[in-house]
Design a protein around this motif. Structure first.
Motif, short mmCIF file in Angstrom:
data_model
loop_
_atom_site.label_atom_id
_atom_site.label_comp_id
_atom_site.label_asym_id
_atom_site.label_seq_id
_atom_site.Cartn_x
_atom_site.Cartn_y
_atom_site.Cartn_z
N UNK A 1 0.83 -1.21 0.00
CA UNK A 1 0.00 0.00 0.00
C UNK A 1 0.86 1.25 0.00
N UNK A 2 1.98 1.24 0.71
CA UNK A 2 2.84 2.43 0.73
C UNK A 2 3.35 2.76 -0.67
N UNK A 3 3.68 1.73 -1.46
CA UNK A 3 4.14 1.99 -2.82
C UNK A 3 3.00 2.48 -3.71
N UNK A 4 1.82 1.92 -3.52
CA UNK A 4 0.66 2.39 -4.29
C UNK A 4 0.39 3.86 -4.02
N UNK B 1 -1.25 6.74 4.86
CA UNK B 1 -1.43 5.29 4.75
C UNK B 1 -2.44 4.80 5.78
N UNK B 2 -2.35 5.30 7.00
CA UNK B 2 -3.23 4.83 8.07
C UNK B 2 -4.69 5.13 7.77
N UNK B 3 -5.00 6.37 7.34
CA UNK B 3 -6.39 6.74 7.08
C UNK B 3 -6.95 5.99 5.88
N UNK C 1 8.58 -3.23 -6.97
CA UNK C 1 8.91 -4.17 -5.89
C UNK C 1 9.95 -5.18 -6.35
N UNK C 2 9.79 -5.71 -7.56
CA UNK C 2 10.74 -6.68 -8.08
C UNK C 2 12.12 -6.06 -8.25
N UNK C 3 12.17 -4.83 -8.77
CA UNK C 3 13.45 -4.18 -8.98
C UNK C 3 14.15 -3.88 -7.66
#
Length: 278
Positions: free
Chosen positions: A45-48, A69-71, A213-215
């Motif tokens: 979610x942080x990356x999104x 992120x929390x909200x 994420x893969x990189x």
């Protein structure tokens, strides 16, 4: 009853109708993200949100202070609970408020969150045939705005229509240099001599969250990665070809033109992603 979350409030989907001057409807003036929900969490979610906020800033849309992120996770949890989903697909759409013509009246956004069922709790590891074609009726610009997931996705709509009408499961999309940018909703990877290659950041592809994420986690995934400009000749000489996104994880390509591929690297990588993310 189908429900959605609009600015943190759960309402009936039938009441979430926008006025005819809504900018997302009229001009595609919006940014969206699609992610998986799993047991009260959203992997990556942080990356999104980093990508969504970066794209919002790029098009001059303000980011409310409470959109953290929390909200947002709390809002996703609430709408998932309203549908009794322990796992599901989530779409976040940030659309610019106000009417007006091309010039925005203001830059504050609405946040719409929608959820829908998924067939599997984790990434599906079943071997699924993926016939890959090419779409050449439109080319994609390498301008930075096209790295974002905007509401103006007509190119991908037409590419998906072309794929369905021609018997493909997915198709490659190209930039003005005739380099591969991405597929309909995924980034493209090739495996050559055990190294995983994807397109460069400035090649025109949407910079996918799973791609990032893969990189960034290649060492933990025990793979070697790189970025090169891709074209059909490289795909035809590859050992494997696969597609990546945040919903399916890894989708191995079985056939492209006259080539048939193995899926050893792709399948092994998908198993590791299921272990790490879920």
């Amino acid at each position: 009853m189908l429900q959605v979350s609009l600015n943190g409030k759960i309402i009936s989907a039938s009441k979430a109708r926008f006025a005819t001057d809504n900018r997302a409807f009229r001009f595609g003036d919006s940014i969206f993200e699609t992610c998986r929900y799993h047991n009260a969490q959203v992997p990556l979610l942080d990356l999104h949100l980093q990508r969504m906020f970066t794209c919002m800033q790029y098009i001059g849309m303000e980011i409310p202070a409470h959109w953290n992120v929390s909200w947002i996770l709390s809002c996703i949890q609430d709408i998932a609970d309203a549908h009794a989903f322990s796992f599901c697909r989530v779409r976040l759409t940030a659309s610019r408020q106000g009417g007006g013509s091309y010039t925005p009246e203001r830059n504050t956004p609405d946040l719409l969150i929608e959820v829908s069922a998924l067939p599997t709790e984790k990434f599906d590891t079943a071997v699924i045939t993926c016939m890959l074609g090419e779409y050449h009726d439109m080319q994609k610009s390498t301008h930075p705005v096209f790295r974002c997931k905007t509401g103006n996705a007509l190119l991908y709509v037409l590419a998906a229509k072309f794929a369905r009408e021609n018997g493909y499961d997915d198709v490659l999309i190209f930039n003005e240099k005739e380099e591969i940018t991405d597929a309909i909703s995924s980034n493209v990877w090739v495996v050559k001599n055990s190294v995983l290659y994807t397109t460069p950041d400035d090649g025109g592809a949407v910079l996918g969250v799973m791609r990032r994420y893969l990189l960034e986690n290649a060492a933990a995934l025990e793979v070697e990665v790189g970025q090169i400009a891709l074209d059909p000749e490289i795909l035809l000489s590859a050992d494997e070809v696969f597609l990546s996104n945040a919903i399916h994880g890894i989708r191995s390509v079985s056939t492209y033109q006259d080539r048939t591929y193995l899926n050893n690297k792709g399948a092994a990588l998908l198993e590791k992603l299921n272990t790490q993310l879920f």
